[in-house]
Design a protein around this motif. Structure first.
Motif, PDB file in Angstrom:
ATOM      1  N   ILE A 117      17.668  -2.824   1.825  1.00 23.27           N
ATOM      2  CA  ILE A 117      18.251  -1.756   1.010  1.00 23.27           C
ATOM      3  C   ILE A 117      19.235  -0.926   1.841  1.00 23.27           C
ATOM      4  CG2 ILE A 117      17.687   0.337  -0.303  1.00 23.27           C
ATOM      5  CD1 ILE A 117      15.035  -1.085  -1.071  1.00 23.27           C
ATOM      6  N   SER A 118      18.891  -0.675   3.102  1.00 23.51           N
ATOM      7  CA  SER A 118      19.777   0.195   3.883  1.00 23.51           C
ATOM      8  C   SER A 118      21.112  -0.499   4.190  1.00 23.51           C
ATOM      9  CB  SER A 118      19.104   0.708   5.155  1.00 23.51           C
ATOM     10  OG  SER A 118      18.810  -0.362   5.994  1.00 23.51           O
ATOM     11  N   CYS A 119      21.108  -1.826   4.359  1.00 18.39           N
ATOM     12  CA  CYS A 119      22.417  -2.439   4.631  1.00 18.39           C
ATOM     13  C   CYS A 119      23.254  -2.471   3.359  1.00 18.39           C
ATOM     14  CB  CYS A 119      22.327  -3.770   5.361  1.00 18.39           C
ATOM     15  SG  CYS A 119      21.483  -5.044   4.519  1.00 18.39           S
ATOM     16  N   PHE A 120      22.601  -2.500   2.212  1.00 23.73           N
ATOM     17  CA  PHE A 120      23.348  -2.376   0.949  1.00 23.73           C
ATOM     18  C   PHE A 120      23.992  -0.980   0.877  1.00 23.73           C
ATOM     19  CE2 PHE A 120      23.236  -1.265  -3.668  1.00 23.73           C
ATOM     20  CZ  PHE A 120      24.211  -2.152  -4.077  1.00 23.73           C
ATOM     21  N   TYR A 121      23.211   0.033   1.189  1.00 26.21           N
ATOM     22  CA  TYR A 121      23.752   1.403   1.163  1.00 26.21           C
ATOM     23  C   TYR A 121      24.875   1.575   2.193  1.00 26.21           C
ATOM     24  CZ  TYR A 121      19.607   2.837  -1.571  1.00 26.21           C
ATOM     25  OH  TYR A 121      18.636   2.976  -2.520  1.00 26.21           O
ATOM     26  N   ASP A 122      24.675   0.983   3.381  1.00 27.43           N
ATOM     27  CA  ASP A 122      25.725   1.091   4.423  1.00 27.43           C
ATOM     28  C   ASP A 122      27.052   0.576   3.891  1.00 27.43           C
ATOM     29  OD1 ASP A 122      23.895   2.078   6.208  1.00 27.43           O
ATOM     30  OD2 ASP A 122      23.570   0.166   7.241  1.00 27.43           O
ATOM     31  N   SER A 123      26.969  -0.524   3.131  1.00 18.81           N
ATOM     32  CA  SER A 123      28.217  -1.127   2.634  1.00 18.81           C
ATOM     33  C   SER A 123      28.861  -0.245   1.564  1.00 18.81           C
ATOM     34  CB  SER A 123      27.961  -2.538   2.101  1.00 18.81           C
ATOM     35  OG  SER A 123      27.346  -2.490   0.826  1.00 18.81           O
TER      36      SER A 123
END
Ligand code: SOE
Length: 385
Positions: free
Chosen positions: A333-339
């Protein structure tokens, strides 16, 4: 910087896991949840201090505070809610499968691109540091030429005929069950490690019970009860899949939800010239390395693990502090948010599974169903919609 404002639709098993994962990401905040079981949703919202609570996904999507929608509903609702969220200009993180029908998945890929929203499908396992390390060793050639790939995903929560949840109902879950539900993770993990796609499959599917007793709580992983209505089963409990990657590397997968004693036993094994690497979900912080002419070894992942900078850089805990199931979920989830924060969601081949990749996984599952029906190898269309 303002925190991302997130809404979660569906608070069953996976919705609650996602909620907890999001709560652990400092730059995001859950501002709304929705569930048809409104009482349960209200209770959960009170526990987590979530300000808004709705009965339907439609209401949550209409909430102007919600920037990112997590769609954790049963499969049959994925397409319509994903589409509505996109048309409302919201970023969408969908549970798998992206939709039940291939043409719906293709439409969502196109719509997300046209409306310029970030789009991800929750294939959380590929975020295991061990898999990142295996990917890196394949990518750099450190492992040598790959001879063959093996993936398995074994569970037993549907092993009794009185085990039942909505996935058994094709109207709610879709025409495939074991392959769509857990085989899909294995396909995603294997493709991620190999850095290439599966291009053809041959499948033999198994249905252990022609009928099941629809009883008990009907929740995922719940224990069944002997009382209830007997219903017909049309989707598979298990399957053997032979596959080939784009470069011709052969693979096989064994998927089952009726394998007694196996709880969440997903494994990816890469047999390569230098050594054989295996990751097992239930021993998440380890990679088993097998050699021909010297003792085998266990490589531990972690912030001080003897692994590549690429994989180590993404770990949160030192070796021996097991990251287990919850951390990769948070990473997904956090790498989705980072993007979303840096705008990189517009690129392809990201570390998370975009709608396009999620649609490809659906094509693999559909190809397996066709292969079973027609008893032949089926090619997968790799072109982008
Ligand atoms: C049930 O088989 C299930 O919850 C899957 O739907 C998830 O994707 C998997 O991570 C765990 O098992």
């Amino acid at each position: 910087m303002k925190r991302l404002q997130v809404g979660v639709i569906g608070i069953g098993f996976i919705g609650r896991q996602q909620l907890e994962a999001i709560q652990r990401i400092a730059y995001a905040e859950v501002v709304a949840i929705a569930d048809q079981n409104f009482e349960a949703a209200r209770e959960l919202a009170a526990q987590f201090g979530i300000p808004a609570c709705y009965r339907t996904g439609e209401e949550l999507i209409a909430d102007p505070n919600v920037e990112v929608v997590h769609n954790c509903t049963p499969n049959a609702l994925h397409y319509s809610l994903n589409k509505l969220a996109i048309l409302s200009g919201k970023h969408v993180y969908s549970e798998k499968p992206l939709a039940i029908r291939g043409e719906h998945a293709a439409e969502l890929v196109t719509l997300a691109r046209e409306h310029d929203v970030a789009n991800g499908v929750n294939f959380n396992y590929r975020q295991n540091i061990a898999l990142l390390e295996m990917r890196e060793r394949v990518r750099t050639g450190a492992a040598g030429r790959v001879f063959h790939v093996y993936g398995q995903y074994l569970q037993d929560w549907l092993a009794s005929e009185n085990n039942y949840d909505w996935r058994v109902d094709p109207e709610m879950g879709g025409p495939s069950r074991a392959l769509a539900d857990i085989g899909s993770h294995c396909f995603d993990s294997a493709q991620f490690v190999m850095g290439q796609r599966i291009k053809r499959v041959y499948a033999r599917l198994i249905t252990a019970y022609d009928t099941r007793i629809k009883s008990g709580s009907q929740e995922t992983f719940a224990l069944g009860s002997a009382e209830g209505e007997r219903v017909r089963v049309t989707n598979e409990d298990a399957g053997f899949v032979l596959a080939e990657f784009e470069d011709g590397t052969p693979a096989s997968f064994f998927i089952s939800q009726v394998c007694n004693g196996r709880k969440n036993d997903q494994r990816i094994q890469i047999s390569a010239q230098e050594y054989c690497m295996e990751w097992c979900q239930e021993r998440a912080g380890e990679i088993q390395i097998g050699y021909q002419n010297r003792g085998n070894e266990v490589v531990l992942t972690g912030t001080n693990g003897m692994i590549s900078d690429y994989a180590r850089g993404r770990a949160s805990l030192p070796s021996g502090h097991a990251e287990g199931w919850a951390y990769p979920h948070k990473y997904a989830i956090s790498c989705f948010y980072d993007s979303i924060r840096d705008g990189s969601y517009r690129q392809n081949n990201l570390v998370y599974t975009k709608f396009f990749d999620g649609g490809q996984i659906m094509k693999i599952v559909d190809a397996c169903l066709l292969s079973q029906q027609e008893n032949r190898w089926v090619e997968i269309d790799l072109s982008e919609p």
